[in-house]
Design an enzyme around this catalytic site. Structure first.
Site, PDB file in Angstrom:
ATOM      1  N   TYR A 170       0.813  -1.212   0.000  1.00  0.00           N
ATOM      2  CA  TYR A 170       0.000   0.000   0.000  1.00  0.00           C
ATOM      3  C   TYR A 170       0.854   1.272   0.000  1.00  0.00           C
ATOM      4  CZ  TYR A 170      -3.029   3.772   1.545  1.00  0.00           C
ATOM      5  OH  TYR A 170      -3.663   4.983   1.654  1.00  0.00           O
ATOM      6  N   LYS A 179       1.168   3.831  -3.197  1.00  0.00           N
ATOM      7  CA  LYS A 179       0.685   5.200  -3.019  1.00  0.00           C
ATOM      8  C   LYS A 179       1.814   6.205  -3.279  1.00  0.00           C
ATOM      9  CE  LYS A 179      -2.773   6.643  -1.797  1.00  0.00           C
ATOM     10  NZ  LYS A 179      -3.917   7.163  -2.604  1.00  0.00           N
TER      11      LYS A 179
END
Length: 331
Positions: free
Chosen positions: A137, A141
């Site tokens: 994640y 990102k």
């Protein structure tokens, strides 16, 4: 102004849609489903997968502003899924803005893009990306953030907003997870319990996006930059968690676990899950251990200076709103 909000039916996206609609903007919420509550409020909705470049391009036709909140969060899962949605999906949004001559793009990033394996105590936006990430994640990102910032140009002004630990009434992520883990006895303090973290009430996170959008232009100080967003004052993470649990008539297990132990357990879970092909989230990962045990709070001076951000809802007021919602919805 015509605004398109990807992930418009989500916790953050729907609040942004409402802020924009309340002031008279024409808003289109783009997401994987229809959102009847938004439609009842006069907000148009369109079903689209962020990975489908054609439908995203069509959704952005005629837009003056795109706010991109769609993403897949999580502490574990297939790298391809995180990359397809968080990185390639963001590229689709950037391409759609360029194809339709959209002048402004506000992207929802995350402070986790600068979280490696060290504490972050009051750092500002000069803190670099880490050399290594402990989860897909934050890695994806960060890559998506770089895509958006690199796209900043005379024809497309871009800015990235990094709200930290969004919470509040109707939260579908953080609060329910805490409650479930506490009820099943799986929530334990990690570390010495002294770590400070930033939190962001949902209305403040949404308002920051609107303020940044209004300030954005090719010559604006915020163009091509990323900004931390929070309540402006960190909280002791475990005291805050205990306060939330007390609202629900629950308590935290008295048994604590040290950070090194939690990290080793997390590494073991990750190894076992990889070998067995399990995609659900493990009870512990290296990334989660760090998030629970280390301090991570940020300096929001730049957001205050460049687009006038100030928390509209204090932490104390937000907690009162949260308690009222918990009494009606969960308790």
């Amino acid at each position: 102004m015509r605004a398109v909000v990807t992930g418009g039916g989500g916790f953050l996206g729907s609040r942004i849609c409402r802020y924009l609609a309340e002031r008279g903007d024409q808003v289109l919420a783009v997401g994987r489903h229809h959102y009847p509550l938004l439609e009842l409020e006069g907000i148009a909705c369109r079903v689209s997968d962020i990975r489908d470049s054609r439908t995203i391009r069509r959704a952005c036709e005629g837009a003056d502003l795109v706010i991109h909140t769609a993403a897949i969060p999580g502490i574990y899962g297939p790298r391809k899924l995180f990359h397809d949605i968080n990185v390639d999906g963001t590229r689709n949004v950037v391409d759609a803005c360029r194809a339709n001559n959209v002048p402004k793009l506000v992207h929802t990033s995350s402070p986790s893009v600068v979280f490696g394996d060290s504490e972050l105590a009051g750092v500002d936006e000069l803190v670099p990306y880490p050399k290594e990430y402990l989860a897909h994640y934050p890695a994806t990102k960060a890559e998506a953030e770089r895509v958006v910032l690199a796209a900043n140009s005379e024809g497309l002004s871009t800015v990235c907003i990094r709200p930290h630990l969004i919470w509040g009434p109707a939260d579908p992520h953080l609060i329910p997870r805490l409650v479930v883990r506490a009820k099943t006895g799986h929530l334990r303090q990690v570390g010495d319990g002294k770590n400070l973290v930033d939190i962001t009430y949902i209305d403040n996170a949404a308002w920051a996006h609107v303020l940044a959008a209004d300030a954005l232009s090719p010559a604006a100080p915020c163009a091509g930059r990323a900004y931390f967003i929070s309540q402006g004052e960190p909280v002791n993470l475990w005291d805050w968690i205990r306060q939330i649990l007390a609202m629900c008539g629950l308590s935290l297990s008295r048994r604590a676990i040290s950070y090194p132990t939690a990290r080793r357990i997390g590494a073991l879970f990750e190894c076992v899950y990889r070998l067995t092909g399990t995609h659900r989230e493990p009870p512990m990962t290296r990334f989660l251990a760090g998030q629970l045990a280390k301090s991570h709070y940020f300096n929001i001076t730049a957001a205050r200076r460049d687009f006038g951000y100030e928390p509209r809802i204090s932490t104390a007021e937000g907690m009162r709103h949260l308690f009222a919602w918990l009494r009606e919805s969960i308790l």
